[in-house]
Design a protein around this motif. Structure first.
Motif, mmCIF file in Angstrom:
data_model
loop_
_atom_site.group_PDB
_atom_site.id
_atom_site.type_symbol
_atom_site.label_atom_id
_atom_site.label_comp_id
_atom_site.label_asym_id
_atom_site.label_seq_id
_atom_site.Cartn_x
_atom_site.Cartn_y
_atom_site.Cartn_z
ATOM 1 N N LYS A 66 0.837 -1.215 0.000
ATOM 2 C CA LYS A 66 0.000 0.000 0.000
ATOM 3 C C LYS A 66 0.869 1.261 0.000
ATOM 4 O O LYS A 66 0.560 2.240 -0.674
ATOM 5 C CB LYS A 66 -0.920 0.024 1.235
ATOM 6 N N LEU A 67 1.948 1.212 0.771
ATOM 7 C CA LEU A 67 2.830 2.380 0.849
ATOM 8 C C LEU A 67 3.484 2.674 -0.495
ATOM 9 O O LEU A 67 3.577 3.827 -0.918
ATOM 10 C CB LEU A 67 3.936 2.157 1.896
ATOM 11 N N MET A 70 1.298 4.560 -2.693
ATOM 12 C CA MET A 70 1.164 5.968 -2.302
ATOM 13 C C MET A 70 2.386 6.771 -2.716
ATOM 14 O O MET A 70 2.269 7.881 -3.228
ATOM 15 C CB MET A 70 0.945 6.075 -0.790
ATOM 16 N N LYS A 73 2.315 7.220 -6.480
ATOM 17 C CA LYS A 73 1.308 8.212 -6.888
ATOM 18 C C LYS A 73 1.833 9.624 -6.686
ATOM 19 O O LYS A 73 1.449 10.545 -7.390
ATOM 20 C CB LYS A 73 0.031 8.020 -6.079
ATOM 21 N N ASN A 74 2.712 9.777 -5.683
ATOM 22 C CA ASN A 74 3.286 11.093 -5.426
ATOM 23 C C ASN A 74 4.586 11.316 -6.191
ATOM 24 O O ASN A 74 5.416 12.137 -5.801
ATOM 25 C CB ASN A 74 3.498 11.293 -3.928
ATOM 26 N N THR A 227 -3.668 0.363 12.161
ATOM 27 C CA THR A 227 -4.015 0.098 10.753
ATOM 28 C C THR A 227 -4.737 -1.237 10.594
ATOM 29 O O THR A 227 -4.685 -2.106 11.466
ATOM 30 C CB THR A 227 -2.741 0.026 9.873
ATOM 31 N N ASN A 232 -6.942 -1.577 3.815
ATOM 32 C CA ASN A 232 -6.422 -0.257 3.442
ATOM 33 C C ASN A 232 -6.890 0.853 4.392
ATOM 34 O O ASN A 232 -7.183 1.959 3.975
ATOM 35 C CB ASN A 232 -6.808 0.077 1.997
ATOM 36 N N LYS A 233 -6.907 0.507 5.671
ATOM 37 C CA LYS A 233 -7.316 1.505 6.670
ATOM 38 C C LYS A 233 -6.106 1.930 7.484
ATOM 39 O O LYS A 233 -5.360 1.081 7.985
ATOM 40 C CB LYS A 233 -8.363 0.911 7.614
ATOM 41 N N ASP A 236 -2.735 5.521 5.263
ATOM 42 C CA ASP A 236 -2.473 6.934 4.934
ATOM 43 C C ASP A 236 -1.899 7.678 6.152
ATOM 44 O O ASP A 236 -1.033 8.537 6.005
ATOM 45 C CB ASP A 236 -3.745 7.623 4.406
ATOM 46 N N THR A 237 -2.351 7.292 7.354
ATOM 47 C CA THR A 237 -1.786 7.906 8.571
ATOM 48 C C THR A 237 -0.322 7.498 8.723
ATOM 49 O O THR A 237 0.520 8.301 9.134
ATOM 50 C CB THR A 237 -2.581 7.461 9.821
ATOM 51 N N TYR A 239 1.652 6.771 6.278
ATOM 52 C CA TYR A 239 2.357 7.533 5.239
ATOM 53 C C TYR A 239 2.687 8.952 5.750
ATOM 54 O O TYR A 239 3.807 9.423 5.604
ATOM 55 C CB TYR A 239 1.473 7.590 3.989
ATOM 56 N N GLU A 240 1.701 9.560 6.402
ATOM 57 C CA GLU A 240 1.937 10.899 6.973
ATOM 58 C C GLU A 240 2.977 10.845 8.091
ATOM 59 O O GLU A 240 3.830 11.723 8.211
ATOM 60 C CB GLU A 240 0.638 11.475 7.547
#
Ligand SMILES: Nc1nc2c(ncn2[C@@H]2O[C@H](COP(=O)(O)OP(=O)(O)OP(=O)(O)O)[C@@H](O)[C@H]2O)c(=O)[nH]1
Ligand SMILES: [Mg+2]
Length: 329
Positions: A66-67, A70, A73-74, A227, A232-233, A236-237, A239-240
């Motif tokens: 998942k990471l 992300m 995508k960036n 997580t 996929n919950k 994103d946190t 990642y931040e």
């Protein structure tokens, strides 16, 4: 067949097949490996290294998968090294339902490499670092290293990164076990994964209790991120959180100090290895060793005293070691 310099040149321009070739040569400790590293090292040092560790089956690969998406995508160019456990005992038990990073190659620009610690000739820690540096030199922005944090060498690999993520699950046991495994000292970010299962709150709570007892006023306090990677919950946190830790390190050049500490340890270990190798090869190729072997076999002297004599004789040889090495003999 391509010459090594051509392979290196192509890898440096981003050719994945050539990058892969170089990693394979380093992995099997080929005689060209030192040359490869010598050529590539000056190009490395630009990537950001993330270590992901945790018990077998904790959800490391699911999280990495998942990471990677992300980061891609960036606009980041990502390299992943997954170190598989070598022991048939743990490996066999895991293979059933393990997740592979399974992103379609055309969709994202990333490089995935799995390394089995059983096949590595030059030592897990050294080879993984070298593979990561090859990816770094070849233009990756982010390098993620996944290791099963069960053995010391696996933990060492994770420790040699800029941000260490330790993944726990509701099955990770209590605080005492976490403490015992030495995870508190290595983690920059804790993840409690599989939060869709019962017991996640308990482990997060136990962990928080332990962290609250440590004085983090002058250092980074690891956040605890919950997580459910497969759903996929919370990824994103995470990642931040990675971004935050990176910003923390970039402030006051902490990252430079952290890397310097790691390199210092690495250099010391390499000096020890080289030192021992050089002396031993001198001793084993010398006449004294053959004579001592005969004497021990004939029971004229015991092995321990024979070894002592050899080392004493070597140290008092015509020249002092420092002079010897200065002359390059
Ligand atoms: N219920 C649940 N299962 C999960 C979650 N994340 C991963 N899994 C499952 O856990 C199993 C192991 O996941 P992996 O991602 O392979 O775990 P790993 O830590 O990489 O495992 P090894 O590399 O074999 O040590 C798979 O069946 C996943 O689908 C989650 O958040 N909740
Ligand atoms: Mg895995």
């Amino acid at each position: 067949m391509k010459k090594i310099d051509d392979i290196i040149a192509s890898a440096l321009t981003g050719d994945k097949a050539c990058t892969s070739r170089l990693i394979s040569l380093v992995e099997r400790d080929d005689e060209q490996a030192p040359y490869i590293m010598r050529q590539l090292y000056p190009f490395s040092g630009k990537a950001y290294y993330i270590g992901i560790t945790g018990a077998p089956g904790a959800g490391k690969s699911t999280t990495v998968d998942k990471l990677v998406k992300m980061f891609c995508k960036n606009g980041k160019n990502v390299g992943v090294i997954a170190v598989d456990p070598s022991s048939p005992f743990s490996g066999g038990a895991l293979l059933g339902d393990r997740v592979r990073v399974n992103i379609k190659k055309t969709e994202y620009n990333y490089f995935f490499r799995s390394m089995s610690s059983g096949n590595i000739m030059g030592g897990l820690s050294r080879t993984t670092k070298e593979a990561a540096r090859i990816l770094d030199a070849c233009g990756k922005d982010i390098i993620i290293i996944e290791t099963v944090g069960v053995g010391q060498s696996e933990l060492d690999v994770a420790k040699a990164t800029d941000t260490v993520v330790v993944i726990l699950t509701p099955e990770s046991g209590d605080g005492v076990q976490i403490m015992k495994a030495g995870l508190i000292e290595v983690a920059d970010i804790f993840v409690v994964n599989k939060c869709d299962r019962p017991g996640a709150e308990n482990i997060a709570h136990a962990l928080k209790g332990m962290l609250d007892r440590i004085d983090y006023r002058l250092s980074w306090k690891p956040p605890i991120i919950k997580t459910s990677a497969s759903l996929n919950k919370g990824v994103d946190t995470l990642y931040e959180g990675l971004g935050e830790h990176r910003r923390y390190l970039n402030c006051d050049k902490k990252i430079k100090q952290r890397r310097q500490r790691q390199i210092r340890e690495e250099l010391k270990r390499n000096i020890e290895t080289e030192f021992i190798k050089t002396i031993l090869s001198d001793i084993y190729n010398g006449n004294d060793f053959g004579k001592a072997l005969d004497n021990v076999c004939e029971h004229r002297i015991d092995p321990q005293n024979a070894a002592r004599q050899i080392v004493t004789a070597w140290l008092s040889k015509d020249m002092q070691p420092s002079e010897k090495w200065a002359k390059g003999v």
